[in-house]
Design a protein around this motif. Structure first.
Motif, mmCIF file in Angstrom:
data_model
loop_
_atom_site.group_PDB
_atom_site.id
_atom_site.type_symbol
_atom_site.label_atom_id
_atom_site.label_comp_id
_atom_site.label_asym_id
_atom_site.label_seq_id
_atom_site.Cartn_x
_atom_site.Cartn_y
_atom_site.Cartn_z
ATOM 1 N N ALA A 61 0.944 -1.190 -0.081
ATOM 2 C CA ALA A 61 0.152 0.307 -0.420
ATOM 3 C C ALA A 61 1.230 0.848 -0.230
ATOM 4 O O ALA A 61 0.211 2.283 -1.038
ATOM 5 C CB ALA A 61 -1.063 0.408 1.020
ATOM 6 N N GLU A 62 2.594 1.413 0.602
ATOM 7 C CA GLU A 62 2.861 2.455 0.646
ATOM 8 C C GLU A 62 3.615 2.937 -0.386
ATOM 9 O O GLU A 62 3.866 3.784 -0.700
ATOM 10 C CB GLU A 62 3.828 2.692 1.875
ATOM 11 C CG GLU A 62 4.869 1.024 2.128
ATOM 12 C CD GLU A 62 4.200 -0.019 2.391
ATOM 13 O OE1 GLU A 62 5.166 -0.863 2.837
ATOM 14 O OE2 GLU A 62 3.326 -0.559 2.806
ATOM 15 N N THR A 63 3.622 1.883 -1.408
ATOM 16 C CA THR A 63 4.442 1.938 -2.512
ATOM 17 C C THR A 63 3.073 2.627 -3.419
ATOM 18 O O THR A 63 3.671 2.867 -4.804
ATOM 19 C CB THR A 63 5.268 1.063 -3.435
ATOM 20 O OG1 THR A 63 3.833 -0.320 -3.433
ATOM 21 C CG2 THR A 63 5.858 0.825 -2.272
ATOM 22 N N THR A 64 1.796 2.736 -3.320
ATOM 23 C CA THR A 64 1.053 3.381 -4.520
ATOM 24 C C THR A 64 0.283 4.650 -4.920
ATOM 25 O O THR A 64 0.766 4.782 -3.893
ATOM 26 C CB THR A 64 -0.139 2.185 -4.104
ATOM 27 O OG1 THR A 64 -0.644 2.445 -3.081
ATOM 28 C CG2 THR A 64 -0.527 0.635 -4.756
ATOM 29 N N LYS A 65 -0.120 4.642 -5.363
ATOM 30 C CA LYS A 65 -0.669 6.406 -5.605
ATOM 31 C C LYS A 65 -1.912 6.221 -5.056
ATOM 32 O O LYS A 65 -1.691 7.414 -4.722
ATOM 33 C CB LYS A 65 -0.980 5.835 -6.943
ATOM 34 C CG LYS A 65 -1.350 7.712 -7.622
ATOM 35 C CD LYS A 65 -1.749 7.691 -9.079
ATOM 36 C CE LYS A 65 -2.300 9.107 -8.356
ATOM 37 N NZ LYS A 65 -2.296 9.713 -10.707
ATOM 38 N N ASN A 66 -2.493 5.428 -4.548
ATOM 39 C CA ASN A 66 -3.854 5.741 -3.743
ATOM 40 C C ASN A 66 -3.922 4.792 -2.409
ATOM 41 O O ASN A 66 -5.170 4.537 -2.032
ATOM 42 C CB ASN A 66 -5.224 5.711 -3.897
ATOM 43 C CG ASN A 66 -4.944 4.000 -4.914
ATOM 44 O OD1 ASN A 66 -4.228 3.211 -4.776
ATOM 45 N ND2 ASN A 66 -6.274 3.811 -6.333
ATOM 46 N N PHE A 108 -7.829 -4.842 -10.131
ATOM 47 C CA PHE A 108 -6.364 -5.230 -11.245
ATOM 48 C C PHE A 108 -5.147 -4.110 -11.395
ATOM 49 O O PHE A 108 -4.029 -4.284 -10.557
ATOM 50 C CB PHE A 108 -6.249 -5.655 -12.765
ATOM 51 C CG PHE A 108 -4.794 -6.865 -12.804
ATOM 52 C CD1 PHE A 108 -4.704 -7.419 -13.072
ATOM 53 C CD2 PHE A 108 -3.923 -5.361 -14.126
ATOM 54 C CE1 PHE A 108 -3.227 -8.109 -13.434
ATOM 55 C CE2 PHE A 108 -2.711 -6.746 -14.398
ATOM 56 C CZ PHE A 108 -2.529 -7.158 -14.168
ATOM 57 N N ALA A 109 -5.485 -3.039 -12.180
ATOM 58 C CA ALA A 109 -4.303 -1.277 -11.621
ATOM 59 C C ALA A 109 -4.995 -0.663 -10.579
ATOM 60 O O ALA A 109 -4.049 -0.048 -10.615
ATOM 61 C CB ALA A 109 -5.760 -0.533 -12.916
ATOM 62 N N GLY A 110 -5.642 -1.525 -9.500
ATOM 63 C CA GLY A 110 -5.668 -1.043 -7.928
ATOM 64 C C GLY A 110 -5.983 0.866 -7.973
ATOM 65 O O GLY A 110 -5.051 1.352 -7.432
ATOM 66 N N HIS A 111 -6.851 0.859 -8.922
ATOM 67 C CA HIS A 111 -7.706 2.444 -9.124
ATOM 68 C C HIS A 111 -8.801 1.695 -8.121
ATOM 69 O O HIS A 111 -9.609 0.896 -7.935
ATOM 70 C CB HIS A 111 -8.673 2.139 -10.370
ATOM 71 C CG HIS A 111 -8.059 2.032 -11.836
ATOM 72 N ND1 HIS A 111 -8.282 2.302 -13.099
ATOM 73 C CD2 HIS A 111 -6.343 3.016 -11.452
ATOM 74 C CE1 HIS A 111 -6.614 2.430 -13.445
ATOM 75 N NE2 HIS A 111 -5.931 3.305 -12.728
ATOM 76 N N ARG A 112 -8.667 3.029 -7.351
ATOM 77 C CA ARG A 112 -9.796 3.189 -6.338
ATOM 78 C C ARG A 112 -11.250 3.481 -7.090
ATOM 79 O O ARG A 112 -12.345 3.142 -6.423
ATOM 80 C CB ARG A 112 -9.775 4.644 -5.413
ATOM 81 C CG ARG A 112 -10.704 4.676 -3.586
ATOM 82 C CD ARG A 112 -10.427 5.652 -2.997
ATOM 83 N NE ARG A 112 -8.802 5.546 -3.359
ATOM 84 C CZ ARG A 112 -8.206 4.715 -1.477
ATOM 85 N NH1 ARG A 112 -10.012 4.598 -0.791
ATOM 86 N NH2 ARG A 112 -7.348 5.058 -1.085
#
Length: 308
Positions: free
Chosen positions: A159-164, A257-261
């Protein structure tokens, strides 16, 4: 241009002064010069950058209004609906543009792969993972050895490396797994310590975590060698997600898959793939085709020699 160089008192600035400032931002020579990577980036700043430049100016005048030094804010905000006067909001000075992500053509992608084949194993596995798992640059660079699950061929994107700040687990393909296995054997010759997956092999930073800028330089070198200047560290993500949309993945599955909120970001890949439009066109053409065949069949029931 700034208000200081223009010798304008901020307390008396009007929308006309802000418009001049925006005009300068959109027309002045681009500081990157020869590094232009798209047709419309040769002069002026990008639309998103101009929006960012206007934010502190808008906030500054909000502050002056709160302090009672001004009665209005010269920087427009909000959305504007043409023709709607009652209840409409003030129109901004710069319209917000939403562009679809750029992806290379099949021929361009093959040129990139041909150049990438000659890269060291570390760079090849990074490119493969960036594409396979649709990873952002920071997510890729921040991978650690314990984020890999070879048994299930998955990666944990912390989580700490992702954009959201959303953690996710994503798969990678069998060919990438073979490449990754080769890199891990190579990495053991650099450092056997657990930690960052991708290490620098330069003399200055030997065995240190690879930096974002080093990876950006690698991708830029590949792009120039392949003659595909627009290719960047984010292109592999765009290409992967567009491919998933073309294969018929549902929007929520792509977003996960993309990690879009939110799915708003995901929809641009659906639009880029043209999947929905292609399906509608296909169904429409099938209907038209069937109608034409029926018409021809009906014409064949005419007695022989009629009309001759």
């Amino acid at each position: 241009m700034s208000f200081r160089t223009a010798q304008v008192d901020p307390l008396i600035v009007r929308r006309a002064h802000i418009a001049v400032y925006v005009r300068v931002l959109t027309s002045r020579p681009h500081r990157r010069g020869g590094n232009v990577v798209s047709i419309d980036s040769g002069s002026g700043l990008a639309n998103a950058t101009i929006q960012q430049r206007l934010v502190p100016v808008r906030l500054f005048y909000d502050f002056l209004m709160e302090e009672g030094l001004r009665e209005s804010n010269p920087v427009g905000r909000g959305r504007y609906t043409p023709g709607r006067r009652v209840g409409g909001r003030q129109r901004g000075l710069v319209p917000r543009l939403t562009k679809l992500p750029w992806i290379p053509s099949e021929e361009q992608w093959l040129r990139i792969l041909e150049v990438a084949r000659r890269e060291p194993v570390r760079n090849r596995v990074m490119l493969a993972l960036a594409y396979d798992a649709a990873l952002r640059r920071e997510e890729l660079r921040s991978l650690r050895t314990d984020d890999i699950d070879p048994a299930h061929r998955t990666l944990r994107v912390r989580a700490e490396t992702t954009k959201n700040r959303l953690e996710r687990v994503v798969p990678y393909s069998a060919p990438t797994g073979v490449l990754l296995s080769g890199y891990l054997a190579h990495r053991a010759g650099i450092s056997r310590a657990r930690g960052p997956l991708f290490l620098s092999e330069s003399r200055r930073n030997h065995a240190q975590p690879l930096s974002l800028w080093t990876w950006s330089k690698v991708v830029r070198r590949i792009a120039l060698a392949a003659g595909v200047e627009r290719f960047s560290t984010h292109t592999t993500r765009h290409l992967c997600l567009t491919g998933l949309a073309r294969m018929g993945w549902e929007v929520h599955a792509i977003a996960t898959f993309a990690g879009h909120r939110h799915t708003d970001s995901t929809l641009q890949y659906i639009h880029l793939s043209g999947r929905d439009l292609a399906d509608k066109l296909s169904r429409g053409m099938e209907h038209i085709h069937a109608w034409r065949i029926q018409t021809l069949a009906a014409a064949n029931t005419t007695p022989c020699g009629a009309g001759s």
